[in-house]
Design an enzyme around this catalytic site. Structure first.
Site, PDB file in Angstrom:
ATOM      1  N   ALA A 197       0.834  -1.208   0.000  1.00  0.00           N
ATOM      2  CA  ALA A 197       0.000   0.000   0.000  1.00  0.00           C
ATOM      3  C   ALA A 197       0.872   1.263   0.000  1.00  0.00           C
ATOM      4  O   ALA A 197       1.967   1.250   0.575  1.00  0.00           O
ATOM      5  CB  ALA A 197      -0.915  -0.007   1.220  1.00  0.00           C
ATOM      6  N   PRO A 198       0.402   2.313  -0.673  1.00  0.00           N
ATOM      7  CA  PRO A 198      -0.921   2.493  -1.281  1.00  0.00           C
ATOM      8  C   PRO A 198      -1.087   1.849  -2.651  1.00  0.00           C
ATOM      9  O   PRO A 198      -2.175   1.900  -3.206  1.00  0.00           O
ATOM     10  CB  PRO A 198      -1.051   4.008  -1.390  1.00  0.00           C
ATOM     11  CG  PRO A 198       0.342   4.495  -1.536  1.00  0.00           C
ATOM     12  CD  PRO A 198       1.191   3.559  -0.723  1.00  0.00           C
ATOM     13  N   CYS A 215      12.262   5.438   1.048  1.00  0.00           N
ATOM     14  CA  CYS A 215      12.280   6.836   0.630  1.00  0.00           C
ATOM     15  C   CYS A 215      13.022   7.669   1.671  1.00  0.00           C
ATOM     16  O   CYS A 215      12.678   8.820   1.933  1.00  0.00           O
ATOM     17  CB  CYS A 215      10.878   7.363   0.392  1.00  0.00           C
ATOM     18  SG  CYS A 215       9.741   7.114   1.780  1.00  0.00           S
ATOM     19  N   ASP A 227      -0.134  -5.832   2.879  1.00  0.00           N
ATOM     20  CA  ASP A 227       0.112  -4.694   3.751  1.00  0.00           C
ATOM     21  C   ASP A 227      -0.499  -4.986   5.107  1.00  0.00           C
ATOM     22  O   ASP A 227      -1.523  -5.682   5.207  1.00  0.00           O
ATOM     23  CB  ASP A 227      -0.480  -3.407   3.170  1.00  0.00           C
ATOM     24  CG  ASP A 227       0.144  -2.166   3.801  1.00  0.00           C
ATOM     25  OD1 ASP A 227       1.198  -1.731   3.309  1.00  0.00           O
ATOM     26  OD2 ASP A 227      -0.418  -1.647   4.785  1.00  0.00           O
ATOM     27  N   ASP A 238       1.131  -8.807   8.696  1.00  0.00           N
ATOM     28  CA  ASP A 238       2.368  -8.133   9.063  1.00  0.00           C
ATOM     29  C   ASP A 238       3.484  -8.706   8.198  1.00  0.00           C
ATOM     30  O   ASP A 238       3.673  -9.928   8.135  1.00  0.00           O
ATOM     31  CB  ASP A 238       2.663  -8.376  10.542  1.00  0.00           C
ATOM     32  CG  ASP A 238       3.814  -7.518  11.062  1.00  0.00           C
ATOM     33  OD1 ASP A 238       4.713  -7.185  10.263  1.00  0.00           O
ATOM     34  OD2 ASP A 238       3.818  -7.186  12.255  1.00  0.00           O
ATOM     35  N   LYS A 246       3.560   0.934  -6.719  1.00  0.00           N
ATOM     36  CA  LYS A 246       4.556  -0.029  -7.188  1.00  0.00           C
ATOM     37  C   LYS A 246       3.920  -1.373  -7.534  1.00  0.00           C
ATOM     38  O   LYS A 246       4.354  -2.047  -8.477  1.00  0.00           O
ATOM     39  CB  LYS A 246       5.647  -0.211  -6.128  1.00  0.00           C
ATOM     40  CG  LYS A 246       6.437   1.051  -5.819  1.00  0.00           C
ATOM     41  CD  LYS A 246       7.486   0.793  -4.766  1.00  0.00           C
ATOM     42  CE  LYS A 246       8.198   2.068  -4.378  1.00  0.00           C
ATOM     43  NZ  LYS A 246       7.298   3.048  -3.717  1.00  0.00           N
TER      44      LYS A 246
END
Length: 802
Positions: free
Chosen positions: A209-210, A347, A244, A271, A213
């Site tokens: 998520a979201p 990121c 997710d 998880d 990718k």
């Protein structure tokens, strides 16, 4: 190097102390922008300070000390380059959209239409396409202020490009995705030089998520299918498991994926540290060719779009995520087959979340003999001027850059004071000094930062790992005694008793070890998982997820569990295979051949009053999982619902009758490609009229969906509707029931495909049943295409064949 502490927002002058800055403000009355992003102002204009004035002294100094800018130039040149990058990180981020090549609308059609409408407002990037690597097309806005709205705000009615981008995203033809965010899926594909047929790849996205990718991976599966001679819209022979931990986020991903051909996709909610080991119907564990681990991170590389980074950035945040990131990466490596690839990405620019995680996990699982870091494609790193991964880095204290202005950094764990060694600082955060080969391979990682004339995006870290050997990744015992509740000293393959838990959930079972049964011996030396059992005849280990009452070896039935007379309830399969007597009426209804390869893996969900057909890929159909499995969310393309039949042995006369109650919007485009019956093709102008009339009728209803359409649709409907209903202009010689209407809209040599489904009533009237949001998006795209094509005299009328 001494950094700026405070800047005057009005004149840009720098001051080494707060007192001198305030003296300057008092004398000249200028506004101020502090280094932590807070604004002090003596004038009204200071409230309008640009994001360029934002900054964080600790952020700047930390990455300067870490030397993340490691070009071959001198240290002074690297410092100057970091100054330029830091300035760029404080500037607004251009809005970027990725073209979904496998969309039902058509990738080339969408790209050409955008280029024609945008003129000079968009810049298009093509990433990849070298040496057989897949390509991804990115469109970037040159003036981000025109699109500085969230997806929930109304569009700019004076800007046709804004309206078109919104409509294409609603149809799944484009997706808003940052440029550097598209790099990890491309790396996952491009580095796999040993894969014979990428269409058959088994992929896992651990933190999906979201979904940008995940949808790109799905797009790459379809695109490579097209390059191998198939249709990009056919179902690839692959598997994409997206996961997710957040339930709401995975539901949002499922909703977005309904706009694209998602036959190979299986969505679960777990998880990532405990990503489940899914088994096939044959009983074997499903191993993956590719794994994407885009792990949760501090996100300090997203400062261009997240202003709070400047005020909330801190070292403790990165330290707190280090352990979680290590566990996710470790689990991802366990899921790989030998020779499989894993891409680890964040990121964040912080080496504590990047190189430290990668190197410590590789060292834990056995070193570079078992897992190797492979170089990224040269065409990618040279195009974006990526920085090499760090081989050495420093570990700060948790108080780094706080009010005390403490900037202490440690080179190795032994330098850390004893009082801090038991806290947030751990040995895994430091470079692995004992493995020189691992240290050398760390330079194969890449850190992408915004550099002038190269990449106008945020910061990103990418590392590509390959698993080399078969077997366990380390010698450590994988079973946790506290978690399993089973003593590992017991015989690992003693038969299992299954007794019901005391609560009301009849699907939950508990495992009990029968220590008296000494006959059950297995050649393997591992603990039984919940539900596994040993055949008494051939001593074969049978996996519980096979959900079969017979042994996989000798085919003898499983004996009843000793000590209990209660029958164990079997969980039904996730999607039962569709019987021929069920599928044939559906195929005959739409005139689809039974040998059509797309419909070879149709699964059915049987309920009391109806059946739902789901179209999946062959690898998804081969999985053995239960529909009561709590982690499961969605899979495949939901096609239609049909009324339930009395029994599968009904007479042949009734078997050929298909009572289809409804179609799903996500399946209409693929049915329009293959259906020869119950399908009308109409020309673009009439198709536009049908859309306008249907939307105008829906707007009379006061619903949340119609309110959203009112704020997003920028086309006047009344001039397009005319007087007579659209279907009276076309001879619809069909019986009552559902049918499909489609249109091919040519534009500059490319064709866009659009379709909706309708219901013809007994009195002859027709209602369009497709969602109003989808209809509104199609109307914007078709109207834009028809208007520009008519002006350029390139519109070609399509035949109106039934």
């Amino acid at each position: 190097m001494v950094t700026k502490v405070m800047d005057c927002a009005a004149c840009g002058q720098s001051f080494p102390s707060r007192n001198q800055l305030f003296k300057h403000l008092k004398e000249l009355g200028h506004g101020v922008q502090t280094s932590d992003g807070n604004s002090n102002s003596t004038t009204d204009n200071s409230n309008k300070a640009s994001i360029k004035e934002r900054g964080n002294e600790a952020y700047f100094k930390y990455y300067l000390q870490q030397k993340i800018i490691n070009t071959e130039d001198t240290d002074a040149a690297n410092e100057q380059l970091w100054n330029d990058i830091y300035d760029t990180l404080r500037s607004p981020l251009p809005i970027t959209y990725r073209i979904q090549e496998s969309s039902w609308v058509g990738g080339d059609f969408s790209a050409n239409l955008l280029s024609h409408v945008a003129k000079d407002e968009l810049h298009q990037w093509t990433v990849g396409g070298h040496d057989g690597a897949p390509k991804t097309r990115i469109t970037m806005t040159k003036d981000c202020h025109h699109f500085n709205k969230s997806k929930h705000e109304s569009i700019n009615r004076d800007n046709k490009l804004s309206s078109l981008l919104h409509a294409l995203q609603e149809l799944g033809a484009t997706y808003r995705q940052e440029l550097v965010s598209a790099i990890p899926p491309l790396v996952l594909w491009s580095c796999d030089s040993n894969e014979k047929d990428v269409r058959k790849s088994f992929i896992a996205d651990l933190c999906a998520a979201p979904g940008s990718k995940s949808l790109q991976l799905l797009d790459l599966l379809h695109s490579m299918n097209n390059e191998k001679g198939g249709d990009a819209n056919d179902i690839p022979n692959g598997l994409l498991v997206v996961n997710d931990s957040d339930r709401n986020r995975i539901i949002t991903l499922c909703q977005r994926s309904r706009r694209v051909p998602r036959g190979p996709m299986l969505a679960i909610n777990m998880d990532a540290r405990y990503f489940p080991g899914i088994r096939r119907k044959s009983g074997y564990k499903q191993k993956y060719d590719k794994v994407l681990a885009d792990v949760p991170c501090s996100g300090d590389g997203t400062s261009r779009k997240n202003k709070h980074v400047w005020t909330e950035w801190s070292i403790p945040q990165a330290m707190s995520l280090h352990k979680l990131q290590r566990k996710i990466l470790r689990r991802g490596l366990e899921l790989l087959r030998p020779g499989g690839l894993l891409v680890y990405s964040t990121c964040s620019l912080n080496p504590l979340e990047n190189e430290a995680v990668v190197s410590s996990v590789i060292d834990d699982v056995g070193g570079t003999d078992k897992v190797k870091i492979v170089p990224l494609p040269t065409w990618l790193t040279s195009k974006f001027k990526a920085m090499k991964g760090l081989t050495t880095w420093l570990v700060p204290t948790s108080k780094y850059g706080k009010a005390s202005k403490e900037f202490d950094m440690y080179e190795c764990f032994t330098d850390v004071p004893a009082k801090l060694q038991s806290g947030k600082i751990t040995p895994s955060m430091f470079p692995v000094a004992s493995d020189l080969e691992l240290k050398k391979q760390l330079s194969n990682c890449a850190r992408f930062v915004p550099i002038k004339d190269s990449i106008d995006s945020g910061g990103f870290f990418v590392a590509c790992l390959i698993r080399l050997q078969v077997g366990d990744l380390c010698e450590k015992q994988k079973t946790d005694k506290k978690k399993s509740g089973v003593d590992p000293k017991l015989d690992a393959h003693e038969p299992v008793k299954r007794a019901k838990v005391s609560n009301n959930d009849d699907t939950q079972m508990q495992t009990v070890i029968d220590t008296d049964a000494s006959k059950a011996v297995s050649p393997k030396n591992e603990l039984l998982r919940d539900g596994d059992w040993i055949c008494e005849a051939c001593k074969k280990l049978n996996f519980g997820r096979r959900d079969s009452p017979t042994c996989i070896g000798c085919k003898k039935r499983r004996p009843k569990t000793a000590g209990t007379e209660e029958k164990i309830t079997r969980q039904p399969l996730l999607k039962a295979p569709c019987l021929q007597t069920e599928l044939e009426p559906f195929l005959n209804f739409f005139g689809i051949s039974s040998s059509n390869s797309v419909f070879q893996n149709v699964r059915v969900i049987r309920r009391k009053r109806e059946r739902t057909f789901v179209l999946v890929s062959a690898p998804v159909a081969a999985l053995s999982i239960s529909e009561k499995w709590g982690a499961f969310r969605e899979t495949g393309i939901s096609v239609c619902t049909m009324s339930a039949i009395p029994s599968v042995e009904e007479d042949s006369a009734n078997a050929n009758h298909a009572d289809i109650t409804a179609l799903f919007d996500e399946a209409v485009p693929i049915l329009a490609l293959h259906a020869k019956k119950r399908h009308i093709k109409i020309e673009p102008l009439l198709f536009r009229k049908a859309l306008a009339q249907s939307i105008l009728e829906d707007l009379k209803k006061e619903t949340a969906e119609t309110e959203r359409i009112k704020t997003t649709l920028d086309i006047p409907l009344t001039p397009l509707c005319e007087n007579e209903p659209w279907y009276e202009s076309h001879d619809v010689a069909l019986e009552s029931g559902v049918f499909i209407a489609s249109c091919t809209c040519p534009f500059k040599g490319d064709v866009g495909r659009f379709s909706f489904w309708c219901r013809r009533h007994a009195e002859g009237s027709i209602t369009v049943e497709t969602s109003s949001r989808v209809l509104a998006a199609m109307l914007v795209v078709v109207h834009t295409s028809v208007s520009f094509a008519a002006a350029a005299d390139v519109l070609v009328e399509q035949p109106t064949t039934g």
